[in-house]
Design a protein around this motif. Structure first.
Motif, PDB file in Angstrom:
ATOM      1  N   VAL A   1      13.608  -5.250  -3.829  1.00 33.34           N
ATOM      2  CA  VAL A   1      14.295  -6.103  -3.242  1.00 33.34           C
ATOM      3  C   VAL A   1      13.894  -6.855  -1.913  1.00 33.34           C
ATOM      4  O   VAL A   1      13.574  -6.231  -0.905  1.00 33.34           O
TER       5      VAL A   1
ATOM      6  N   GLN B   1      17.643  -3.301   3.233  1.00 32.64           N
ATOM      7  CA  GLN B   1      16.644  -3.311   2.266  1.00 32.64           C
ATOM      8  C   GLN B   1      15.896  -2.015   1.813  1.00 32.64           C
ATOM      9  O   GLN B   1      16.033  -1.699   0.674  1.00 32.64           O
TER      10      GLN B   1
ATOM     11  N   SER C   1      17.491   0.797   2.254  1.00 29.63           N
ATOM     12  CA  SER C   1      18.498   1.713   1.470  1.00 29.63           C
ATOM     13  C   SER C   1      18.484   1.261   0.014  1.00 29.63           C
ATOM     14  O   SER C   1      18.651   2.155  -1.040  1.00 29.63           O
ATOM     15  N   ILE C   2      18.548  -0.062  -0.272  1.00 25.95           N
ATOM     16  CA  ILE C   2      18.621  -0.569  -1.673  1.00 25.95           C
ATOM     17  C   ILE C   2      17.381  -0.186  -2.449  1.00 25.95           C
ATOM     18  O   ILE C   2      17.626   0.144  -3.719  1.00 25.95           O
ATOM     19  N   ASN C   3      16.333  -0.382  -1.890  1.00 27.38           N
ATOM     20  CA  ASN C   3      15.139  -0.009  -2.568  1.00 27.38           C
ATOM     21  C   ASN C   3      15.008   1.379  -2.870  1.00 27.38           C
ATOM     22  O   ASN C   3      14.562   1.672  -3.980  1.00 27.38           O
TER      23      ASN C   3
ATOM     24  N   VAL D   1      18.627  -9.445   0.013  1.00 28.95           N
ATOM     25  CA  VAL D   1      19.532  -8.676   0.900  1.00 28.95           C
ATOM     26  C   VAL D   1      20.664  -9.602   1.509  1.00 28.95           C
ATOM     27  O   VAL D   1      21.773  -9.486   1.613  1.00 28.95           O
TER      28      VAL D   1
END
Length: 95
Positions: free
Chosen positions: A3, A28, A30-32, A8
């Protein structure tokens, strides 16, 4: 799949989140990490695993549902500050 920072910002906008610019990089990452974990789960062979509705086979043991009346109308009305023979009396709230 990674991402980007632009992704984000777009996700935060769509979710109506007030994401500060200083937190975009942290979000970013955390999402990855979540997406990497999901990719690791895709590798697991679940071909012969039956779908589950619950994670355990434990059952709840509930008591039988029986309707019983422990409080009579007379006893309940005796607890109220102002009653007539059938109802609780309350101040009028609607004109």
């Amino acid at each position: 799949m990674k991402v980007s920072k632009e992704d984000v910002v777009k996700i935060a906008h769509l979710a109506r989140l007030d994401l500060k610019e200083s937190k975009v990089g942290e979000m970013q990452d955390s999402i990855n990490k979540v997406l990497d974990w999901m990719e690791a789960l895709n590798v697991v062979d679940t071909q012969n695993v039956a779908p589950l509705a619950h994670m355990t086979f434990a059952l709840n043991h509930f008591r039988e549902d029986k309707a019983i009346s422990k409080l009579t109308r007379e006893k309940a009305l005796a607890l109220g500050p102002d009653t007539n023979e059938q109802y609780f009396k309350v101040p009028q709230v609607i004109e």
